[in-house]
Design a protein around this motif. Structure first.
Motif, short mmCIF file in Angstrom:
data_model
loop_
_atom_site.label_atom_id
_atom_site.label_comp_id
_atom_site.label_asym_id
_atom_site.label_seq_id
_atom_site.Cartn_x
_atom_site.Cartn_y
_atom_site.Cartn_z
N GLU A 34 0.53 -1.03 0.21
CA GLU A 34 0.17 -0.27 -0.19
C GLU A 34 1.01 1.53 0.01
O GLU A 34 2.37 1.03 0.85
N SER A 35 0.78 2.34 -1.16
CA SER A 35 1.58 4.00 -1.40
C SER A 35 1.70 4.37 0.51
O SER A 35 2.74 4.05 0.25
N PHE A 36 1.18 3.73 0.80
CA PHE A 36 1.42 4.52 2.10
C PHE A 36 2.52 4.00 3.13
O PHE A 36 3.06 4.68 4.26
N GLU A 37 2.69 2.59 3.06
CA GLU A 37 3.54 2.19 3.89
C GLU A 37 5.07 2.22 3.09
O GLU A 37 6.00 1.98 3.54
N PHE A 38 4.80 2.34 1.91
CA PHE A 38 5.90 2.28 1.39
C PHE A 38 6.86 3.53 1.59
O PHE A 38 8.44 3.54 2.02
N ASN A 40 8.13 3.66 4.85
CA ASN A 40 9.08 3.46 5.57
C ASN A 40 9.64 2.54 5.40
O ASN A 40 10.50 1.71 6.29
N LEU A 41 10.03 2.28 4.34
CA LEU A 41 11.39 1.52 3.71
C LEU A 41 12.00 2.18 3.20
O LEU A 41 12.37 3.43 2.22
N ASP A 42 13.31 1.94 3.38
CA ASP A 42 14.64 2.34 3.06
C ASP A 42 15.51 1.53 1.14
O ASP A 42 15.53 0.21 1.75
N ASN A 43 16.20 2.69 0.59
CA ASN A 43 16.85 2.33 -0.20
C ASN A 43 16.07 1.02 -1.38
O ASN A 43 16.40 0.26 -1.45
N CYS A 44 14.92 1.12 -1.41
CA CYS A 44 13.85 0.73 -2.29
C CYS A 44 13.61 1.50 -3.61
O CYS A 44 12.75 2.50 -3.49
N LYS A 45 12.82 1.06 -4.66
CA LYS A 45 12.20 1.57 -5.74
C LYS A 45 11.02 1.55 -5.69
O LYS A 45 10.78 0.37 -5.59
N MET A 46 10.31 2.72 -6.14
CA MET A 46 8.19 2.29 -6.08
C MET A 46 8.28 2.76 -7.44
O MET A 46 8.93 3.75 -8.40
N PHE A 47 7.21 2.36 -8.19
CA PHE A 47 6.80 2.12 -9.77
C PHE A 47 5.09 2.48 -9.00
O PHE A 47 4.63 1.42 -8.51
N SER A 48 4.73 3.26 -9.31
CA SER A 48 3.30 3.61 -9.78
C SER A 48 2.52 3.54 -10.91
O SER A 48 3.30 4.23 -12.24
N TRP A 49 1.76 3.30 -11.18
CA TRP A 49 0.26 3.29 -12.15
C TRP A 49 0.34 4.63 -12.92
O TRP A 49 0.51 4.55 -14.10
N LYS A 50 0.29 6.00 -12.11
CA LYS A 50 0.29 7.08 -12.84
C LYS A 50 0.89 7.38 -13.25
O LYS A 50 0.77 8.60 -14.54
N ASN A 52 5.12 6.65 -13.09
CA ASN A 52 6.53 5.66 -13.14
C ASN A 52 7.74 5.89 -12.20
O ASN A 52 8.77 7.42 -12.75
N ARG A 53 7.79 6.85 -11.30
CA ARG A 53 8.73 7.09 -10.18
C ARG A 53 9.29 6.56 -10.04
O ARG A 53 8.92 5.20 -9.74
N ASP A 54 10.47 6.61 -9.94
CA ASP A 54 12.06 5.88 -9.85
C ASP A 54 12.83 6.75 -8.26
O ASP A 54 13.38 7.24 -8.33
N VAL A 55 11.79 6.32 -7.12
CA VAL A 55 11.69 6.79 -5.98
C VAL A 55 12.84 5.53 -4.90
O VAL A 55 12.66 4.72 -4.69
N THR A 56 13.53 6.63 -5.01
CA THR A 56 14.97 5.53 -3.33
C THR A 56 14.69 6.36 -2.07
O THR A 56 15.15 7.40 -2.48
N SER A 57 14.55 5.59 -1.49
CA SER A 57 14.25 6.29 0.14
C SER A 57 15.57 6.71 0.73
O SER A 57 16.24 5.18 0.50
#
Length: 57
Positions: A34-38, A40-50, A52-57
């Protein structure tokens, strides 16, 4: 539509509205979260439908 179809439809809708996102862990594994839980994650990449975010925390 049976129970499986309804569950799949709900899953897809949650992806489309950005409530559920795909993320890649440091070790390269992919999983859904779930997007709100992301946040809390470190050093992970997130990919979204809307977006294409390549987010590294």
């Amino acid at each position: 539509m049976g129970a499986c179809g309804a569950e799949l439809s709900s899953f897809i809708e949650n992806i489309k509205v950005d409530n559920l996102v795909l993320y890649q862990e440091e070790d390269g594994k992919y999983n859904w979260i779930e997007s709100f839980e992301f946040e809390n994650l470190d050093n992970c990449k997130m990919f979204s439908w809307k977006i294409n975010r390549d987010v590294t925390s």
